[in-house]
Design an enzyme around this catalytic site. Structure first.
Site, mmCIF file in Angstrom:
data_model
loop_
_atom_site.group_PDB
_atom_site.id
_atom_site.type_symbol
_atom_site.label_atom_id
_atom_site.label_comp_id
_atom_site.label_asym_id
_atom_site.label_seq_id
_atom_site.Cartn_x
_atom_site.Cartn_y
_atom_site.Cartn_z
ATOM 1 N N CYS A 151 -12.681 -27.846 10.436
ATOM 2 C CA CYS A 151 -11.474 -27.266 9.850
ATOM 3 C C CYS A 151 -10.345 -28.296 9.862
ATOM 4 C CB CYS A 151 -11.060 -26.019 10.626
ATOM 5 S SG CYS A 151 -9.557 -25.223 10.018
ATOM 6 N N ASP B 22 -7.883 -7.374 1.662
ATOM 7 C CA ASP B 22 -6.813 -7.552 2.646
ATOM 8 C C ASP B 22 -7.298 -7.016 3.980
ATOM 9 O OD1 ASP B 22 -5.065 -4.960 3.715
ATOM 10 O OD2 ASP B 22 -6.299 -4.519 1.965
ATOM 11 N N HIS C 278 -4.822 -20.477 12.299
ATOM 12 C CA HIS C 278 -6.190 -20.911 12.037
ATOM 13 C C HIS C 278 -7.003 -19.808 11.364
ATOM 14 C CE1 HIS C 278 -10.225 -22.527 12.575
ATOM 15 N NE2 HIS C 278 -10.541 -21.335 13.059
ATOM 16 N N ASP D 240 0.854 -1.183 0.000
ATOM 17 C CA ASP D 240 0.000 0.000 0.000
ATOM 18 C C ASP D 240 0.893 1.237 0.000
ATOM 19 O OD1 ASP D 240 0.918 0.190 2.588
ATOM 20 O OD2 ASP D 240 -0.995 -0.268 3.522
ATOM 21 N N CYS E 190 -6.117 -27.097 14.013
ATOM 22 C CA CYS E 190 -7.277 -27.919 14.365
ATOM 23 C C CYS E 190 -6.978 -29.414 14.294
ATOM 24 C CB CYS E 190 -8.447 -27.559 13.455
ATOM 25 S SG CYS E 190 -9.103 -25.896 13.776
ATOM 26 N N CYS F 81 -7.050 -27.401 9.282
ATOM 27 C CA CYS F 81 -5.771 -26.699 9.353
ATOM 28 C C CYS F 81 -4.848 -27.370 10.373
ATOM 29 C CB CYS F 81 -5.971 -25.221 9.699
ATOM 30 S SG CYS F 81 -6.274 -24.873 11.450
#
Length: 380
Positions: free
Chosen positions: A307, A269, A338, A95, A312, A309
């Site tokens: 989940c 974002d 997560h 940015d 998890c 991931c």
């Protein structure tokens, strides 16, 4: 001159009009709509580049203002650019630093040449102009750079916003003229105008006439109600070229990602997933979970049973609560992993729903499951 950034529109959802596309950059091509994790200081807080790749992140955001102050864009340039400096070989968007100038400094003076303000770290006097913002980003070597704009507060008067829009358009022209690496880095313009439709139209017309390779919708997620943001998107995104990417800056709550995609946004974002993760709050398929709460002290289930991931698959709510309560860094890593994973996978689901022409149905199912449809629903 060939732009290094190219957007390929693959499909439009028949149910909602949402877009499925591919963003081509010098460091890879990525499907949209997408969520970009934020690595303000050349790192997504607590997460390694390898972990980000593991969860499917294609492009991340870094911050011009903060990297200008620390370690300095000259040092990053000496290191071979931001990709080399942080060992990240996928896309990077930087940015312009404009938002930080207006949000972090209590002492600032806006002039036509740029903004005079004080360093939020030590109080030193600083000056940031369109030319300086582009010089810094050229040195950082990001795939996508953002034009230096004024990010007005919400609410702002019509008169102030009109002057701001006109200044942002003039600054956008200066950014283009200052851009020294147009064949290697794409420069996006930022549409401003607050909640005023005619000013958004004026801003969009000004910037589209400059033929940027992509466009952001700025000045949202700055305190306005969600209904206002959605209404602004509804009349702003149709003003932008269909063959170029559209980026909604600073938005990352699950409901707004879905609603933004429905309104034609391709890129998002936000610091939200890592910020709330550090505070012990996680996003799950059943809604928000504040893991510090006492009810999870003996909960030996994963953060989200739906989940897959790393967090998890391997750790329980009780263990993560213990780590967070004890200020252990590993706990923050687990919740941050997560949350970022959750949003990246959410956007995969959004893209699949667009493929199947059912994003509207997906929205209703998700909002019902997440609890967004309930009165006084907890939001982020």
């Amino acid at each position: 001159m060939t732009s290094p950034i190219r957007f390929e529109l693959i499909k439009t959802c028949k149910q909602t009009g949402a877009r499925l596309g591919i963003l081509h950059t010098p460091h890879g091509s990525f499907e949209t709509p997408m969520f970009m994790p934020v690595g303000t200081l050349a790192t997504v807080k607590t997460l390694s580049p390898e972990e980000l790749k593991e969860m499917g992140a294609g492009i991340i955001l870094s911050n011009t203002y903060h990297l200008w102050l620390r370690p300095g864009h000259e040092i990053v340039k000496e290191a071979g650019g931001l990709h080399s400096f942080m060992n990240w070989d996928r896309g990077i968007l930087t940015d312009s630093g404009g938002f930080q100038v207006f949000s972090l400094s209590e002492f600032r003076r806006i002039e036509e040449e740029g903004v005079y303000f004080r360093n939020h770290l030590n109080g030193d006097k600083l000056f940031l102009s369109p030319e300086k913002a582009i010089e810094i980003q050229n040195a950082l070597g990001s795939d996508i750079m953002m034009a230096f704009d004024e990010c007005p507060p919400y609410p702002a008067t019509y008169e102030y916003m009109k002057q701001s829009v006109e200044r942002t358009s003039r600054w956008a022209e200066r950014c283009l003229k200052a851009h020294k690496r147009p064949n290697e880095q794409g420069l996006f313009g930022i549409v401003q105008g607050g909640e005023f439709e005619d000013l958004r139209r004026q801003s969009a017309q000004d910037l589209v006439s400059l033929d940027f390779p992509g466009y952001a919708v700025g000045g949202l997620s700055v305190g306005e109600p969600k209904e206002v943001m959605n209404r602004v998107l509804e009349f702003t995104t149709p003003l932008l070229p269909a063959n170029k990417p559209r980026y909604l800056m600073g938005v990352g709550s699950p409901d707004s990602l879905i609603d933004g995609a429905i309104r034609g946004i391709d890129m998002f974002d936000c610091v939200l997933p890592t910020r709330i993760g550090r505070n012990g709050t996680v996003m799950t398929s059943q809604g928000r979970v504040v893991i510090k709460n006492a009810q999870y002290a003996r909960d030996f289930s994963p953060l989200d049973p739906n989940c897959d991931c790393y967090t998890c698959r391997n750790y329980t709510r009780a263990y993560i609560r213990h780590l967070i309560k004890c200020d252990e860094t590993f706990g923050i890593r687990l919740t941050s992993y997560h949350n970022v994973y959750f949003l990246i996978k959410l956007m995969e689901q959004v893209r699949q729903a667009i493929r199947e022409d059912r994003l509207g149905d997906f929205r209703e199912e998700f909002f019902e499951q997440y609890g967004f449809n309930k009165p006084n629903a907890k939001n982020f």
